[in-house]
Design an enzyme around this catalytic site. Structure first.
Site, PDB file in Angstrom:
ATOM      1  N   GLU A  81       0.816  -1.215   0.000  1.00 55.08           N
ATOM      2  CA  GLU A  81       0.000   0.000   0.000  1.00 55.08           C
ATOM      3  C   GLU A  81       0.849   1.265   0.000  1.00 55.08           C
ATOM      4  O   GLU A  81       1.951   1.288   0.543  1.00 55.08           O
ATOM      5  CB  GLU A  81      -0.888   0.030   1.249  1.00 55.08           C
ATOM      6  CG  GLU A  81      -1.789  -1.167   1.399  1.00 55.08           C
ATOM      7  CD  GLU A  81      -2.450  -1.205   2.770  1.00 55.08           C
ATOM      8  OE1 GLU A  81      -3.264  -2.097   2.984  1.00 55.08           O
ATOM      9  OE2 GLU A  81      -2.150  -0.335   3.613  1.00 55.08           O
ATOM     10  N   CYS A  98       2.957   8.471   1.533  1.00 54.40           N
ATOM     11  CA  CYS A  98       3.364   7.555   2.593  1.00 54.40           C
ATOM     12  C   CYS A  98       3.640   6.203   1.945  1.00 54.40           C
ATOM     13  O   CYS A  98       2.727   5.604   1.347  1.00 54.40           O
ATOM     14  CB  CYS A  98       2.261   7.442   3.638  1.00 54.40           C
ATOM     15  SG  CYS A  98       2.646   6.302   4.986  1.00 54.40           S
ATOM     16  N   CYS A 109       3.121  -4.997  16.183  1.00 53.23           N
ATOM     17  CA  CYS A 109       2.547  -3.940  17.025  1.00 53.23           C
ATOM     18  C   CYS A 109       1.035  -4.137  17.123  1.00 53.23           C
ATOM     19  O   CYS A 109       0.363  -4.342  16.107  1.00 53.23           O
ATOM     20  CB  CYS A 109       2.882  -2.568  16.455  1.00 53.23           C
ATOM     21  SG  CYS A 109       4.658  -2.230  16.399  1.00 53.23           S
ATOM     22  N   CYS A 112      -1.593  -2.092  14.925  1.00 54.64           N
ATOM     23  CA  CYS A 112      -1.306  -1.917  13.500  1.00 54.64           C
ATOM     24  C   CYS A 112      -1.827  -3.094  12.680  1.00 54.64           C
ATOM     25  O   CYS A 112      -1.504  -4.256  12.960  1.00 54.64           O
ATOM     26  CB  CYS A 112       0.203  -1.767  13.299  1.00 54.64           C
ATOM     27  SG  CYS A 112       0.689  -1.551  11.578  1.00 54.64           S
ATOM     28  N   GLY A 155       5.587  -2.075   7.164  1.00 55.69           N
ATOM     29  CA  GLY A 155       6.951  -2.510   7.405  1.00 55.69           C
ATOM     30  C   GLY A 155       7.763  -1.566   8.276  1.00 55.69           C
ATOM     31  O   GLY A 155       7.375  -0.428   8.531  1.00 55.69           O
ATOM     32  N   GLU A 156       8.889  -2.068   8.744  1.00 57.32           N
ATOM     33  CA  GLU A 156       9.859  -1.303   9.532  1.00 57.32           C
ATOM     34  C   GLU A 156      11.023  -0.939   8.615  1.00 57.32           C
ATOM     35  O   GLU A 156      11.793  -1.810   8.191  1.00 57.32           O
ATOM     36  CB  GLU A 156      10.345  -2.142  10.718  1.00 57.32           C
ATOM     37  CG  GLU A 156      11.614  -1.649  11.400  1.00 57.32           C
ATOM     38  CD  GLU A 156      11.556  -0.209  11.878  1.00 57.32           C
ATOM     39  OE1 GLU A 156      12.466   0.561  11.494  1.00 57.32           O
ATOM     40  OE2 GLU A 156      10.615   0.147  12.609  1.00 57.32           O
ATOM     41  N   SER A 187      10.327   6.761   9.502  1.00 60.40           N
ATOM     42  CA  SER A 187       9.732   6.483  10.803  1.00 60.40           C
ATOM     43  C   SER A 187      10.104   5.071  11.242  1.00 60.40           C
ATOM     44  O   SER A 187       9.866   4.109  10.521  1.00 60.40           O
ATOM     45  CB  SER A 187       8.208   6.620  10.731  1.00 60.40           C
ATOM     46  OG  SER A 187       7.626   6.319  11.984  1.00 60.40           O
ATOM     47  N   SER A 210       8.357   6.105  16.289  1.00 58.57           N
ATOM     48  CA  SER A 210       6.998   5.690  16.658  1.00 58.57           C
ATOM     49  C   SER A 210       7.019   5.282  18.123  1.00 58.57           C
ATOM     50  O   SER A 210       7.315   4.130  18.448  1.00 58.57           O
ATOM     51  CB  SER A 210       6.534   4.525  15.766  1.00 58.57           C
ATOM     52  OG  SER A 210       6.391   4.942  14.432  1.00 58.57           O
ATOM     53  N   LEU A 211       6.702   6.208  19.001  1.00 59.42           N
ATOM     54  CA  LEU A 211       6.840   5.986  20.445  1.00 59.42           C
ATOM     55  C   LEU A 211       5.572   5.375  21.044  1.00 59.42           C
ATOM     56  O   LEU A 211       5.601   4.282  21.583  1.00 59.42           O
ATOM     57  CB  LEU A 211       7.181   7.311  21.130  1.00 59.42           C
ATOM     58  CG  LEU A 211       7.633   7.201  22.584  1.00 59.42           C
ATOM     59  CD1 LEU A 211       8.942   6.448  22.689  1.00 59.42           C
ATOM     60  CD2 LEU A 211       7.765   8.587  23.206  1.00 59.42           C
ATOM     61  N   HIS A 212       4.484   6.108  20.999  1.00 57.46           N
ATOM     62  CA  HIS A 212       3.144   5.643  21.368  1.00 57.46           C
ATOM     63  C   HIS A 212       2.928   5.345  22.851  1.00 57.46           C
ATOM     64  O   HIS A 212       1.789   5.122  23.272  1.00 57.46           O
ATOM     65  CB  HIS A 212       2.727   4.430  20.529  1.00 57.46           C
ATOM     66  CG  HIS A 212       2.951   4.610  19.068  1.00 57.46           C
ATOM     67  ND1 HIS A 212       2.592   5.770  18.405  1.00 57.46           N
ATOM     68  CD2 HIS A 212       3.524   3.809  18.135  1.00 57.46           C
ATOM     69  CE1 HIS A 212       2.928   5.662  17.130  1.00 57.46           C
ATOM     70  NE2 HIS A 212       3.498   4.491  16.942  1.00 57.46           N
ATOM     71  N   ASN A 286      -6.596   5.663  13.228  1.00 61.02           N
ATOM     72  CA  ASN A 286      -7.547   5.138  12.253  1.00 61.02           C
ATOM     73  C   ASN A 286      -7.935   3.737  12.706  1.00 61.02           C
ATOM     74  O   ASN A 286      -7.102   2.829  12.701  1.00 61.02           O
ATOM     75  CB  ASN A 286      -6.929   5.078  10.850  1.00 61.02           C
ATOM     76  CG  ASN A 286      -7.157   6.361  10.067  1.00 61.02           C
ATOM     77  OD1 ASN A 286      -7.948   7.209  10.465  1.00 61.02           O
ATOM     78  ND2 ASN A 286      -6.452   6.508   8.964  1.00 61.02           N
ATOM     79  N   CYS A 327      -2.157   1.777   7.956  1.00 54.78           N
ATOM     80  CA  CYS A 327      -1.215   0.825   7.367  1.00 54.78           C
ATOM     81  C   CYS A 327      -1.754  -0.594   7.389  1.00 54.78           C
ATOM     82  O   CYS A 327      -2.157  -1.100   8.425  1.00 54.78           O
ATOM     83  CB  CYS A 327       0.111   0.854   8.125  1.00 54.78           C
ATOM     84  SG  CYS A 327       0.893   2.462   8.142  1.00 54.78           S
TER      85      CYS A 327
END
Length: 334
Positions: A81, A98, A109, A112, A155-156, A187, A210-212, A286, A327
């Site tokens: 995507e 993006c 995660c 996600c 992905g990372e 990111s 990406s802390l969260h 989202n 994502c």
């Protein structure tokens, strides 16, 4: 799309031919070699045979016209995507893409959708650039251009470091798409080795974490890799990165209702966001069916607590919920 055979296809051709071919793909944004009329017919046929530049994708558009999501099918049938986000203000017209760096993701995660897919494989540099080219061609039809690229899709990025950097260098190349290095943002969920490697690069790209969650236990529940790369380790790597690059670092914080959006969570976050080159970016979630987005009032309250503590904080615009812009949502459904 496959341009990996370009070098072979251009063997024996004059040196200027490579520049013409790159201009055709990355500047003129052709979608078929027949459009490259400055190239000879025989060469066009040769390129069409070994270097396919067609992109197989389904496009989903939000009703407000601000967001478009492409579900791209790769040569091996895997689906990835990419999202185009349009933002207009008095200061600037932004067209941000993006992009994904992997087909799926292995990090798992909890919030996600991509994590539910698992990781199929890393994307090649070509497959990363393909996502940007798809939207560049779309915008070119209405005389618009891509202004920013963020590696915040599936992905990372730091688990596919070499291909991500190769894609950035190609898009940054004056003979390529000529997009300024400062227009790129990578990111990461906090892969310390990747942060350390990026600090040594001579590229002025932006880094986002990406802390969260600022609390170690809560972050471990949301992001399993936190057991290895703790908040403390991530902040040390970020501080070393800032010393070497003198660049600001953004900390992404997705707000999940009743999970990480309490007043106490904001105060815990404020205690570690002490450096002047730290910037917190609050993101409205989202929904993916696992968690709910925080209310507007709670997001405002969370932001106020940070501001009162002297933390630099922004709030990202919410895009594309109606077209599953989070994502992995479309790839999971397909």
């Amino acid at each position: 799309m496959n341009t990996s055979q370009l070098k072979t296809a251009l063997e024996g051709e004059p040196k200027y031919r490579k520049k013409q071919v790159f201009e055709a793909i990355y500047k003129n944004l052709i979608s078929d070699w027949s459009e490259a009329t400055n190239l000879g017919k025989d060469l066009r046929l040769k390129l069409a045979e070994c270097c396919d530049i067609k992109i197989s994708a389904k496009l989903f558009s939000a009703k407000d016209g601000q967001t478009e999501k492409a579900l791209i099918t790769l040569a091996d049938g895997l689906k990835i995507e990419a999202v185009l986000m349009k933002h207009s203000s008095e200061k600037a017209e932004r067209r941000t893409v993006c992009v994904s760096s992997q087909a799926g993701c292995s990090l798992g995660c909890k919030f996600c959708a991509t994590g539910q897919l698992g990781c199929k494989r890393n994307l090649t540099a070509d497959e990363i650039v393909e996502q940007v080219l798809f939207f560049a061609r779309q915008l070119n039809r209405v005389d618009e251009k891509i202004t920013n690229i963020v590696f915040m899709g599936m992905g990372e990025p730091f688990l596919n470091y070499d291909n991500v950097l190769a894609a950035i260098r190609l898009m940054n190349d004056p003979e390529g798409m000529n997009i300024g290095a400062r227009r790129f943002s990578i990111s990461t969920v906090g892969m310390v080795p990747g942060i350390e490697k990026l600090a040594e690069e001579k590229l002025e790209v932006n880094l986002a974490i990406s802390l969260h969650a600022a609390d170690e236990r809560l972050r471990e529940k949301l992001i399993p890799t936190s057991k290895k790369f703790t908040v403390k380790k991530i902040l040390k790597a970020v501080d070393d990165y800032m010393k070497k690059t003198n660049r600001k670092v953004m900390f992404e914080y997705v707000l999940l209702a009743g999970v990480n959006d309490h007043d106490e969570d904001a105060m815990t976050l404020a205690k570690i966001m002490t450096k002047k080159n730290y910037l917190v970016n609050l993101v409205r979630y989202n929904d993916t069916g696992v968690y709910r987005a925080s209310s507007g009032n709670q997001i405002k309250k969370f932001k106020t607590i940070l501001e009162n503590a002297g933390v630099q904080v922004t709030q990202r615009f919410s895009f594309g919920s109606e077209i599953n812009a989070a994502c992995g949502q479309l790839a999971l459904k397909n």
